[in-house]
Write a protein that holds these residues in place. Structure first.
Motif, PDB file in Angstrom:
ATOM      1  N   ILE A 112      92.575   4.243 -79.924  1.00 44.21           N
ATOM      2  CA  ILE A 112      92.621   3.129 -78.964  1.00 44.21           C
ATOM      3  C   ILE A 112      91.577   3.280 -77.872  1.00 44.21           C
ATOM      4  O   ILE A 112      91.564   2.518 -76.918  1.00 44.21           O
ATOM      5  N   ARG A 113      90.664   4.247 -77.991  1.00 38.15           N
ATOM      6  CA  ARG A 113      89.831   4.563 -76.829  1.00 38.15           C
ATOM      7  C   ARG A 113      88.969   3.398 -76.360  1.00 38.15           C
ATOM      8  O   ARG A 113      88.845   3.166 -75.160  1.00 38.15           O
ATOM      9  N   TRP A 114      88.421   2.629 -77.290  1.00 37.88           N
ATOM     10  CA  TRP A 114      87.557   1.531 -76.851  1.00 37.88           C
ATOM     11  C   TRP A 114      88.357   0.421 -76.197  1.00 37.88           C
ATOM     12  O   TRP A 114      87.948  -0.138 -75.172  1.00 37.88           O
ATOM     13  N   GLY A 115      89.506   0.125 -76.756  1.00 36.74           N
ATOM     14  CA  GLY A 115      90.367  -0.889 -76.153  1.00 36.74           C
ATOM     15  C   GLY A 115      90.844  -0.453 -74.780  1.00 36.74           C
ATOM     16  O   GLY A 115      90.915  -1.247 -73.839  1.00 36.74           O
ATOM     17  N   LEU A 116      91.151   0.839 -74.662  1.00 31.83           N
ATOM     18  CA  LEU A 116      91.609   1.391 -73.387  1.00 31.83           C
ATOM     19  C   LEU A 116      90.516   1.254 -72.332  1.00 31.83           C
ATOM     20  O   LEU A 116      90.750   0.793 -71.214  1.00 31.83           O
ATOM     21  N   LEU A 117      89.315   1.630 -72.721  1.00 30.42           N
ATOM     22  CA  LEU A 117      88.186   1.568 -71.797  1.00 30.42           C
ATOM     23  C   LEU A 117      87.934   0.117 -71.366  1.00 30.42           C
ATOM     24  O   LEU A 117      87.677  -0.166 -70.190  1.00 30.42           O
ATOM     25  N   TYR A 118      88.049  -0.779 -72.322  1.00 35.96           N
ATOM     26  CA  TYR A 118      87.864  -2.207 -72.062  1.00 35.96           C
ATOM     27  C   TYR A 118      88.850  -2.676 -70.989  1.00 35.96           C
ATOM     28  O   TYR A 118      88.468  -3.301 -69.994  1.00 35.96           O
ATOM     29  N   GLY A 119      90.115  -2.328 -71.192  1.00 36.55           N
ATOM     30  CA  GLY A 119      91.133  -2.714 -70.223  1.00 36.55           C
ATOM     31  C   GLY A 119      90.881  -2.101 -68.858  1.00 36.55           C
ATOM     32  O   GLY A 119      91.022  -2.757 -67.824  1.00 36.55           O
ATOM     33  N   VAL A 120      90.478  -0.822 -68.849  1.00 32.94           N
ATOM     34  CA  VAL A 120      90.228  -0.133 -67.583  1.00 32.94           C
ATOM     35  C   VAL A 120      89.086  -0.804 -66.827  1.00 32.94           C
ATOM     36  O   VAL A 120      89.148  -0.986 -65.607  1.00 32.94           O
ATOM     37  N   ILE A 121      88.046  -1.191 -67.552  1.00 34.96           N
ATOM     38  CA  ILE A 121      86.888  -1.818 -66.895  1.00 34.96           C
ATOM     39  C   ILE A 121      87.273  -3.150 -66.255  1.00 34.96           C
ATOM     40  O   ILE A 121      86.917  -3.436 -65.110  1.00 34.96           O
ATOM     41  N   LEU A 122      88.040  -3.952 -66.984  1.00 36.63           N
ATOM     42  CA  LEU A 122      88.482  -5.235 -66.420  1.00 36.63           C
ATOM     43  C   LEU A 122      89.412  -5.010 -65.225  1.00 36.63           C
ATOM     44  O   LEU A 122      89.332  -5.701 -64.203  1.00 36.63           O
ATOM     45  N   CYS A 123      90.288  -4.034 -65.375  1.00 37.37           N
ATOM     46  CA  CYS A 123      91.231  -3.702 -64.309  1.00 37.37           C
ATOM     47  C   CYS A 123      90.461  -3.272 -63.063  1.00 37.37           C
ATOM     48  O   CYS A 123      90.753  -3.690 -61.942  1.00 37.37           O
ATOM     49  N   ASN A 124      89.449  -2.441 -63.267  1.00 34.44           N
ATOM     50  CA  ASN A 124      88.625  -1.942 -62.176  1.00 34.44           C
ATOM     51  C   ASN A 124      87.912  -3.083 -61.452  1.00 34.44           C
ATOM     52  O   ASN A 124      87.900  -3.133 -60.221  1.00 34.44           O
ATOM     53  N   ALA A 125      87.332  -4.005 -62.229  1.00 36.33           N
ATOM     54  CA  ALA A 125      86.589  -5.109 -61.614  1.00 36.33           C
ATOM     55  C   ALA A 125      87.513  -5.951 -60.736  1.00 36.33           C
ATOM     56  O   ALA A 125      87.156  -6.308 -59.605  1.00 36.33           O
ATOM     57  N   ARG A 126      88.699  -6.218 -61.231  1.00 29.50           N
ATOM     58  CA  ARG A 126      89.626  -7.042 -60.461  1.00 29.50           C
ATOM     59  C   ARG A 126      90.127  -6.278 -59.241  1.00 29.50           C
ATOM     60  O   ARG A 126      90.264  -6.836 -58.148  1.00 29.50           O
ATOM     61  N   ALA A 127      90.405  -4.977 -59.422  1.00 28.01           N
ATOM     62  CA  ALA A 127      90.916  -4.177 -58.305  1.00 28.01           C
ATOM     63  C   ALA A 127      89.901  -4.134 -57.169  1.00 28.01           C
ATOM     64  O   ALA A 127      90.251  -4.238 -55.997  1.00 28.01           O
ATOM     65  N   MET A 128      88.631  -3.968 -57.499  1.00 26.25           N
ATOM     66  CA  MET A 128      87.603  -3.891 -56.460  1.00 26.25           C
ATOM     67  C   MET A 128      87.353  -5.254 -55.821  1.00 26.25           C
ATOM     68  O   MET A 128      86.981  -5.330 -54.657  1.00 26.25           O
ATOM     69  N   GLY A 129      87.529  -6.311 -56.601  1.00 30.13           N
ATOM     70  CA  GLY A 129      87.157  -7.628 -56.105  1.00 30.13           C
ATOM     71  C   GLY A 129      88.310  -8.460 -55.574  1.00 30.13           C
ATOM     72  O   GLY A 129      88.091  -9.550 -55.068  1.00 30.13           O
ATOM     73  N   SER A 131      80.564  -6.529 -72.920  1.00 24.53           N
ATOM     74  CA  SER A 131      79.899  -6.980 -74.147  1.00 24.53           C
ATOM     75  C   SER A 131      79.686  -5.818 -75.099  1.00 24.53           C
ATOM     76  O   SER A 131      79.910  -5.935 -76.305  1.00 24.53           O
ATOM     77  N   ALA A 132      79.246  -4.681 -74.558  1.00 23.64           N
ATOM     78  CA  ALA A 132      79.013  -3.517 -75.417  1.00 23.64           C
ATOM     79  C   ALA A 132      80.313  -3.084 -76.088  1.00 23.64           C
ATOM     80  O   ALA A 132      80.346  -2.790 -77.280  1.00 23.64           O
ATOM     81  N   LEU A 133      81.397  -3.082 -75.318  1.00 14.93           N
ATOM     82  CA  LEU A 133      82.671  -2.650 -75.872  1.00 14.93           C
ATOM     83  C   LEU A 133      83.222  -3.641 -76.883  1.00 14.93           C
ATOM     84  O   LEU A 133      83.833  -3.258 -77.873  1.00 14.93           O
ATOM     85  N   GLU A 134      82.982  -4.935 -76.612  1.00 16.18           N
ATOM     86  CA  GLU A 134      83.445  -5.947 -77.559  1.00 16.18           C
ATOM     87  C   GLU A 134      82.777  -5.732 -78.911  1.00 16.18           C
ATOM     88  O   GLU A 134      83.392  -5.858 -79.965  1.00 16.18           O
ATOM     89  N   TRP A 135      81.522  -5.378 -78.866  1.00 20.44           N
ATOM     90  CA  TRP A 135      80.779  -5.112 -80.090  1.00 20.44           C
ATOM     91  C   TRP A 135      81.396  -3.928 -80.827  1.00 20.44           C
ATOM     92  O   TRP A 135      81.621  -3.949 -82.018  1.00 20.44           O
ATOM     93  N   ARG A 136      81.713  -2.883 -80.076  1.00 16.96           N
ATOM     94  CA  ARG A 136      82.330  -1.693 -80.675  1.00 16.96           C
ATOM     95  C   ARG A 136      83.709  -2.017 -81.243  1.00 16.96           C
ATOM     96  O   ARG A 136      84.055  -1.589 -82.344  1.00 16.96           O
ATOM     97  N   LEU A 137      84.477  -2.778 -80.455  1.00 20.28           N
ATOM     98  CA  LEU A 137      85.827  -3.124 -80.907  1.00 20.28           C
ATOM     99  C   LEU A 137      85.780  -3.974 -82.168  1.00 20.28           C
ATOM    100  O   LEU A 137      86.565  -3.772 -83.083  1.00 20.28           O
ATOM    101  N   ALA A 138      84.831  -4.901 -82.209  1.00 20.11           N
ATOM    102  CA  ALA A 138      84.702  -5.753 -83.398  1.00 20.11           C
ATOM    103  C   ALA A 138      84.391  -4.885 -84.603  1.00 20.11           C
ATOM    104  O   ALA A 138      84.936  -5.080 -85.690  1.00 20.11           O
TER     105      ALA A 138
END
Lengths: 349, 278, 295
Positions: free
Chosen positions: C207-224, C278-285
């Motif tokens: 699940i590492r790529w999906g996890l990272l994806y979620g963390v990145i989105l979570c981080n962006a919202r938390a900071m903003g 985008s990079a992670l979406e490519w990996r997840l796909a």
């Protein structure tokens, strides 16, 4: 190691998957659990493995109760239907996994792990794939790697869930023979699940036929084929023709026809089922037998399949003749003939 | 059905579920319930009075009206963007695709000041609008523009996967039966996309109703004219009108939950449609 | 009759070409319309942030960022993010483990509850904590008695940020883990792995790529996050101002260059987020394709 299954039951919600299974598998045996989908065979296998818990009943390994032992400690090898290879690990790491996760005290040294993995890869004849990932392998290769991985922990029992289910026909046949040879070499008590009767009959020492959560029959391939214990087994294993009728004076009454029942001593019954396999149907010209019309003739290799329709409107009958016999009878499409089973199995309601 | 989990050999279920429930309760459920309880202390009349003052009603009109208009614009433009991204090859397609998510990634305050500056009467776009007599900033038009910005990805991202999975045989069959391209679009493609399009519309609308950061700068927050409901909550809070703020918050929560229910039903419908196609 | 056949033939020919695509003219117009819309609505606001940030030159830009109040805001934002994101990551993994790997009644309700914060207005998200912990709230008087300050203080900001970012990791992981099934974990257990070994060596890598994806989105919202934080912060400069709140203050003081300079930090965060996404979406796909291949 022997496996003893005592009165196992299991339900999923209101669905009763297993209704009291009793079965003993002796040490070194190769047993097939055979049945249609939904009959409970995979559930039984998973209960033996400890992947599923039974609602009641016991599982004994070598006389020892393992019902409440965790799957981790049961020392079983399990080959999953879709292999369940770890997709992020190489073939080598997949096979080594069971050894590497052992507690430090029991873990073999790295050199020993290497030796064992390569030994297993040689055993499954795929030594050259050690560095590949599962995604890069063919179905048959994955199957063999899954088997090698299961064998790496030196299981006392090997359990295989539809081991050839996802493979194409040719690979399936090769792997079947290979598994049989492997078992003869290793002599691990093995149980495999299949819905393919041909596979079960060809590979297993003994076949356990399951139907809606119950055992219908346990026996060798010949036994279940030639002496089916129940109508279900008769119909599930091999092609068969079914006739409804009754028994009186030790003879079969099918429609207006009365047939002798040689070699059986059947008591009278108002309702009985008669089974005869296609190759046991004889087509004769003279009076005794069930009247039928030839509907279709198809050649299949050295045999000829004749489809007949009963004149009394009670359905179709299939007969299989050798080319020679077919030539002798000289029948053609539309002929009116008389059929007689040379052998018949009777089941009374 | 049993009242407890099916047995599984995988470990950690009690721990994982226990932690999940505890965390959700502490962070989400308890504070939300406290809000509902607080509004109950107002009594029905007090509550009703607080959520129906002329200023509040004007804010509803603006918030829901602008959110509805923005969601409608997004339904059309989002479908167009999704269509172009899925169906056509052009240089920079991948970049444009990645860019669609900008409103998700860009903090709302940044979007807010950027849009306010852009559409002010001296801004890059606003000055041209001003020349033809249009005022965007500090009007409901400005609010609609901000909500369009924030809602676009919802429509694109719900329509896109459905459009990608669309069987090409459907269109070929329609064409072979003599339909024009436009007929095929209207009678074959659009009906297939409509559940997803409605889901996207609902998501964009729900987001728009609650949106705060990207709106307040461009709105100018003139009472009765360009004051959105979320801002009114903050205003009441700053005036220490806790009861009024709570009542408004509860009315908004009720709207949110209704929309959430509608969206879940829509998504369930979308999935059912997708599932049954196979 | 023959003429009719002829037109029919040419019609068929035409259909063959146009079965699934529009005429080039329509294609080009639609593409242009979509791109103009994207440029006008998405690209222009983003470009404006950077143009305005540098409108008064590099020096103003740098001094706006080096301002002690700006630095304090950056520090607070980082602190809040460093608490909220790991907590929500642990929550997301736990929730996904329970929901994706096990069957239990109320599972759908739980999944909906996890998504709930997404449908609550940010302002309301902040308000609920004020009503719970503020002076007028349920626990306010008790907290005041014990001299604990949650609202208009850092803990309140952390709580509000956690609330609005609760769903991010869980909603990425649940479908991913459901699609992967339990086979590999069961295989590991049969081979003698412990629960922790199974999670660490089998589940986590899968699940590492999906996890990272979620963390990145979570981080962006938390900071903003702006609305929720704005309600609970109290806007005390240098103490309870996060970056977005600092941007608001500068903008409202008509210090546009400084406001956009600080905003440009957040805009860059958004761009990095989009690139990683985008990079992670490519990996997840790719991973999903590989998973399908293995079936």
């Amino acid at each position: 190691m022997s496996i003893e299954i005592r009165n196992i039951t299991k339900s999923f919600g209101s669905f009763q998957a297993l209704k009291g299974i009793d079965l003993t598998i002796s040490s070194g045996e190769l047993v097939a659990l055979l049945g249609p989908s939904g009959c409970g065979k995979t559930t039984l296998l998973r209960i033996i493995a400890g992947l599923e818990a039974a609602d009641s009943g016991q599982i004994l390994f070598h006389g020892e109760d393992t019902t409440h032992r965790h799957v981790r400690e049961r020392q079983v090898g399990f080959v999953f239907q879709h292999y369940a290879l770890f997709r992020h690990m190489t073939v080598f790491e997949n096979i080594a996994f069971g050894l590497r996760v052992r507690p430090r005290a029991q873990r073999p040294p790295e050199t020993e792990i290497r030796r064992r993995v390569h030994e297993l890869l040689e055993l499954v004849q795929l030594d050259w794939l050690a560095d590949r990932y599962p995604g890069q392998l063919s179905g048959g290769q994955r199957q063999r790697i899954a088997l090698a991985r299961a064998l790496a922990v030196e299981p006392k029992v090997l359990l295989l869930d539809e081991p050839f289910g996802a493979l194409d026909a040719k690979v399936r046949k090769d792997l079947r023979r290979w598994l049989r040879r492997l078992h003869d070499e290793l002599h691990i008590t093995s149980v495999f699940v299949t819905h393919d009767q041909e596979e079960a009959l060809e590979v297993a020492d003994r076949v356990v036929v399951l139907n809606s959560g119950q055992i219908e029959q346990v026996g060798s391939a010949d036994e279940v084929y030639d002496h089916p214990a129940t109508p279900f087994v008769c119909q599930f294993i091999g092609d068969v023709n079914l006739f409804h009728g009754r028994v009186s004076d030790g003879r079969a009454h099918i429609g207006d026809t009365v047939l002798a029942l040689p070699g059986t001593a059947e008591s009278d019954a108002e309702q009985a089922l008669f089974f005869a396999r296609p190759h046991e149907i004889e087509i004769g010209g003279n009076g005794e037998g069930i009247g039928a019309i030839v509907r279709d003739i198809r050649r299949r290799g050295n045999a000829v399949r004749v489809e007949l329709e009963r004149k009394d409107g009670q359905g179709a009958v299939e007969a299989e003749l050798s080319r020679e016999a077919f030539g002798r009878y000289a029948i053609k499409h539309g002929d009116e003939v008389v059929i007689q089973p040379s052998r018949i199995r009777v089941f009374q309601h | 059905m049993r009242l407890y989990r099916q047995h599984s050999v995988l470990p950690g279920f009690p721990l994982a579920l226990g932690f999940t429930l505890l965390y959700l309760s502490l962070i989400v459920l308890v504070p939300l319930s406290a809000t509902f309880l607080k509004s109950a202390t107002l009594g029905w009349d007090g509550f009703f009075e607080a959520v129906t003052t002329p200023r509040v009603l004007a804010s509803y009109k603006l918030t829901f009206g602008a959110a509805l208009a923005a969601a409608a614009i997004n339904a059309i433009m989002g479908l167009l963007v999704a269509w172009v991204l899925v169906r056509y090859e052009f240089p920079g397609r991948k970049l444009a695709d990645a860019f669609v998510d900008l409103p998700f990634a860009l903090p709302t305050a940044v979007a807010g000041i950027a849009l306010a500056t852009l559409y002010s009467s001296k801004g890059w776009v606003g000055q041209f609008a001003a020349q033809v007599g249009f005022k965007i900033a500090f009007t409901s038009l400005g609010v609609t523009i901000a909500l369009t910005f924030i809602g676009l990805p919802f429509v694109v991202r719900t329509v896109q996967p459905i459009l990608e999975d669309l069987e090409k045989e459907l269109e070929e069959a329609a064409a072979s039966l003599g339909a024009t391209r436009w007929q095929t679009f209207l009678k074959v493609i659009l009906p297939t996309l409509s559940p997803a399009l409605m889901t996207g519309f609902a998501l964009a609308f729900a987001r728009g109703v609650g949106e705060y950061g990207s709106v307040i700068f461009i709105a100018g927050n003139i009472p009765l004219v360009s004051e959105i409901t979320p801002l009114l909550i903050i205003t009441k809070l700053e005036q220490y009108d806790y009861a009024g703020a709570t009542a408004l918050a509860v009315s908004m929560l009720l709207v949110s939950f209704t929309l959430l229910l509608a969206i879940n039903l829509l998504q369930w419908w979308t999935q059912n449609r997708r599932g049954s196609r196979i | 009759m023959s003429a009719q056949t002829l037109t029919f033939a040419s019609h068929v020919h035409h259909v063959h070409h146009a079965a699934r695509s529009e005429t080039p003219w329509v294609r080009r117009s639609l593409t242009a319309a979509a791109l103009v819309f994207l440029a006008l609505f998405l690209l222009m606001p983003l470009a404006l942030v950077f143009v305005q940030a540098f409108a008064k030159g590099w020096e103003t830009y740098v001094s706006a960022l080096m301002d002690p109040m700006a630095l304090a805001a950056v520090k607070l934002t980082l602190l809040v993010t460093l608490i909220a994101v790991p907590l929500n990551t642990v929550f997301g993994v736990a929730a996904a483990w329970a929901i994706a790997k096990f069957e239990f009644p109320g599972k759908n309700l739980l999944t909906t509850l996890i998504d709930l914060p997404f449908s609550v207005s940010p302002v309301v998200s902040g308000l609920i904590y004020v009503l719970l912990f503020g002076m007028q709230g349920w626990l306010g008087p008790w907290l005041a008695e014990h001299d604990i300050k949650l609202i208009f203080a850092v803990p309140g900001i952390v709580l509000a940020t956690i609330f609005v970012t609760v769903p991010f990791v869980a909603r990425e992981l649940i479908p991913l883990m459901q699609a992967q099934g339990n086979d590999e974990e069961e295989a590991a257990l049969v081979l003698g792995a412990s629960g922790w070994q199974t999670f660490r060596h089998i589940t986590l890598p899968n699940i590492r790529w999906g996890l990272l994806y979620g963390v990145i989105l979570c981080n962006a919202r938390a900071m903003g996050e702006f609305g929720a934080v704005s309600v609970v912060s109290g806007h005390i400069r240098g103490a309870t101002n996060t970056i977005p709140l600092h941007v608001e203050i500068l903008y409202n003081e008509y210090n546009s260059a400084a406001a956009f300079a600080v905003a440009s930090l957040l805009a860059m965060l958004a761009l990095v987020t989009l690139a990683l996404k985008s990079a992670l979406e490519w990996r997840l796909a790719r991973q999903i394709d590989a998973d399908k291949d293995e079936e």
